[in-house]
Design an enzyme around this catalytic site. Sequence first.
Site, PDB file in Angstrom:
ATOM      1  N   SER A 250      15.441   2.211   2.934  1.00 26.76           N
ATOM      2  CA  SER A 250      16.662   1.436   3.118  1.00 26.76           C
ATOM      3  C   SER A 250      17.384   1.276   1.788  1.00 26.76           C
ATOM      4  O   SER A 250      16.832   1.587   0.732  1.00 26.76           O
ATOM      5  CB  SER A 250      16.325   0.060   3.718  1.00 26.76           C
ATOM      6  OG  SER A 250      17.488  -0.617   4.131  1.00 26.76           O
TER       7      SER A 250
ATOM      8  N   ARG B  55      -4.909  -4.286   6.855  1.00 28.01           N
ATOM      9  CA  ARG B  55      -4.381  -3.032   6.322  1.00 28.01           C
ATOM     10  C   ARG B  55      -3.459  -2.319   7.288  1.00 28.01           C
ATOM     11  O   ARG B  55      -3.785  -2.159   8.469  1.00 28.01           O
ATOM     12  CB  ARG B  55      -5.524  -2.083   5.945  1.00 28.01           C
ATOM     13  CG  ARG B  55      -5.029  -0.790   5.279  1.00 28.01           C
ATOM     14  CD  ARG B  55      -6.151   0.196   5.065  1.00 28.01           C
ATOM     15  NE  ARG B  55      -5.667   1.391   4.364  1.00 28.01           N
ATOM     16  CZ  ARG B  55      -6.324   2.542   4.301  1.00 28.01           C
ATOM     17  NH1 ARG B  55      -7.513   2.663   4.887  1.00 28.01           N
ATOM     18  NH2 ARG B  55      -5.814   3.575   3.655  1.00 28.01           N
TER      19      ARG B  55
ATOM     20  N   ILE C  68      -1.179   3.790   5.217  1.00 29.04           N
ATOM     21  CA  ILE C  68      -0.036   4.656   4.919  1.00 29.04           C
ATOM     22  C   ILE C  68      -0.466   5.859   4.083  1.00 29.04           C
ATOM     23  O   ILE C  68      -0.029   6.982   4.313  1.00 29.04           O
ATOM     24  CB  ILE C  68       1.062   3.871   4.161  1.00 29.04           C
ATOM     25  CG1 ILE C  68       1.531   2.660   4.983  1.00 29.04           C
ATOM     26  CG2 ILE C  68       2.234   4.778   3.814  1.00 29.04           C
ATOM     27  CD1 ILE C  68       2.234   3.014   6.269  1.00 29.04           C
ATOM     28  N   ILE C  69      -1.321   5.622   3.089  1.00 32.00           N
ATOM     29  CA  ILE C  69      -1.778   6.669   2.178  1.00 32.00           C
ATOM     30  C   ILE C  69      -3.305   6.687   2.185  1.00 32.00           C
ATOM     31  O   ILE C  69      -3.938   5.626   2.198  1.00 32.00           O
ATOM     32  CB  ILE C  69      -1.254   6.419   0.742  1.00 32.00           C
ATOM     33  CG1 ILE C  69       0.283   6.551   0.715  1.00 32.00           C
ATOM     34  CG2 ILE C  69      -1.873   7.387  -0.259  1.00 32.00           C
ATOM     35  CD1 ILE C  69       0.915   6.166  -0.608  1.00 32.00           C
TER      36      ILE C  69
ATOM     37  N   GLU D 111       3.063  -0.641  -2.170  1.00 37.77           N
ATOM     38  CA  GLU D 111       2.856   0.783  -2.431  1.00 37.77           C
ATOM     39  C   GLU D 111       3.151   1.066  -3.898  1.00 37.77           C
ATOM     40  O   GLU D 111       4.111   0.529  -4.455  1.00 37.77           O
ATOM     41  CB  GLU D 111       3.772   1.655  -1.561  1.00 37.77           C
ATOM     42  CG  GLU D 111       3.576   1.520  -0.070  1.00 37.77           C
ATOM     43  CD  GLU D 111       2.271   2.090   0.447  1.00 37.77           C
ATOM     44  OE1 GLU D 111       1.558   2.760  -0.342  1.00 37.77           O
ATOM     45  OE2 GLU D 111       1.956   1.870   1.628  1.00 37.77           O
TER      46      GLU D 111
ATOM     47  N   CYS E 190       0.397  -4.132   3.401  1.00 35.47           N
ATOM     48  CA  CYS E 190      -0.686  -4.845   4.039  1.00 35.47           C
ATOM     49  C   CYS E 190      -0.482  -6.341   3.854  1.00 35.47           C
ATOM     50  O   CYS E 190       0.570  -6.792   3.432  1.00 35.47           O
ATOM     51  CB  CYS E 190      -2.026  -4.415   3.424  1.00 35.47           C
ATOM     52  SG  CYS E 190      -2.251  -2.622   3.363  1.00 35.47           S
TER      53      CYS E 190
ATOM     54  N   ASP F 207      -3.438   4.809  -3.450  1.00 31.85           N
ATOM     55  CA  ASP F 207      -2.641   4.215  -4.516  1.00 31.85           C
ATOM     56  C   ASP F 207      -3.203   2.883  -5.007  1.00 31.85           C
ATOM     57  O   ASP F 207      -2.666   2.302  -5.948  1.00 31.85           O
ATOM     58  CB  ASP F 207      -1.196   4.027  -4.057  1.00 31.85           C
ATOM     59  CG  ASP F 207      -1.065   3.102  -2.862  1.00 31.85           C
ATOM     60  OD1 ASP F 207      -2.026   2.992  -2.087  1.00 31.85           O
ATOM     61  OD2 ASP F 207       0.008   2.489  -2.697  1.00 31.85           O
TER      62      ASP F 207
END
Length: 640
Positions: free
Chosen positions: A370, A50, A53-54, A81, A2, A104
């Site tokens: 990555s 935001r 993702i979770i 994260e 974010c 998280d």
Amino acid sequence: MCGLLGVLTAGAQGKQFVSAIEKALPCMRHRGPDEAGSWHDEHAVFGFNRLSIIDLEHSHQPLRWGPEGEPDRYAMTFNGEIYNYIELREELSALGYTFNTSGDGEPIVVGFHHWGAHVVEHLRGMFGIAIWDTKEQRLFLARDQFGIKPLYYATTSAGTAFSSEKKCILEMAEHLGLGLELDRRAIEHYVDLQYVPEPESLHAEIRRLESGCFAFVSPGGKVEQTRYFRPQFRAQKVPAGQEQDLFNRIARALEDSVEKHMRADVTVGSFLSGGIDSTAIATLAKRHNPDLLTFTTGFEREGYSEVDVAAESAAAIGVEHIVKIVSPEEYANAIPKIMWYLDDPVADPSLVPLYFVAQEARKHVKVVLSGEGADELFGGYTIYKEPLSLAPFEMIPSPLRKGLRQLSKVLPEGMKGKSLLERGSMTMEERYYGNARSFNFAQMQRVIPWAKREWDHREVTAPIYAQSGHMDPVARMQHLDLFTWMRGDILVKADKINMAHSLELRVPFLDKVVFEVAESIPHDLKIANNTTKYALRKAMEQIVPPHVLHRKKLGFPVPMRHWLAGDELYGWAQDTISASGTDEIFDKKAVMEMLVEHRQGVSDHSRRLWTVLAFMVWHGIFVEKRIDPGIEQRDYPVYL
């Protein structure tokens, strides 16, 4: 993943900064287009974009939490994260704490209440954190160990502003009473190194919290940072015949890291080049997502693409593979946008192909893995073999080595052995300052006549070298790169360029558990059998396809030397130099002469030219305001 933005005012003026936050926050909507939020009290104002993702339906920020009897004591925003958030929540729940979300973020603020600043030592992930303690009236700021996520700040008489992106602070300059003067020392460091080293930025009054550091700030106070992460590279001797135990530990640590990095409530993909790093990550990721998508990029020019090898790897590990080919025209047109997203220039041509592969990936996934960090942790750069080739010089007495250096200076340029003699006569501190070596001091003075020798790379590297005297030569180079090239170039482009497309990039090699193993590898198992990353290659023998295992590293190679000399970018470069309003910084006549020399084949100036050209584009956007980067997000309405 974010974008956070906030102000801790010097007085009880929080309400007066709400409109400034609302105006500045859309500048980084690309970091979090899913949702926005704000909060303020009399001292602090927080804004947030935001990227969900979770815990998509909950975990809104700014997040409020407080222990029993002190509801909403803390306000928190964080960017990044935390991959061990499930384990942290279980640990803190066992201590009697309650949670309102399953995301998280909440374990961070609960952990901060329990452990204080030491919470950062419990976090496994990437982060920039801001927590305001309404009871103690203190602001806590922190960044992850390696500097994967950014955190800028500026302190004036009005207060301290902090943000994931510098442009948001620039947008609030008038409200803050912030000066916009450029830092000439930082400019010289940029020209010398190809990036602006932490904690500097090109604006003198805006700085960055350093990687692996936290800070406390009180209203009207200064940002006093404390380093909590100090890599040591404590090599442990491996008894003969027990090397496989080390290789197995590496494999297990990386497998565990990838498994944790796959935690998400959205689809996770993976970048895939032709090298061992990204191939190892993609292969392990497929174990957790059988439908894994992989992405790569390249150019039409032969010798400047890993597309074929990446496709072969994708077929070998059984994943669907998507390719983006970048043309010179696309390359040139994207440069202004990229410089806007970067906040400060980074003179790395691979930024552009990364921009396009991230753009392509975002059409399919929201998160990608990555291979960044493998070279720094496991000894992957070819230059790390240099201590072996220069070892005989270490036995030569110092006075004689000085004589050899004088001899090297009078030898003709290009003469065989000149470079070896020159580098062998230097100490490591003198000869190695990371993977970026664009200008020597004489070359720098040609384009910036005001350059000061005391501002050269040694000002940046000397304090870092002072911490590594107990390490072996390869480890000293790795240690230096962790604090220079990796956090100044590799991780800046990894964060800024992927977030330009609202794409979260995760880097499983840069994990505290993986680092604990990598830190222990002796130098003879990093560089062995005339190869780099020897221990990692051995650890991956049963994981990556054989055609990748010992392949030379290329990354995202860019035909910049050819394009600047040819019709592809020569005219663009001429126009950029001519139009630039950087006459007080660069000798533009000298820069144009370098461009002509490069075209005529007198000397390969491509890396030096690109360093100057990137700065000129950046200056045209942020200082002259002559170049419109064409960023649509800037036109988004205020939506708080």
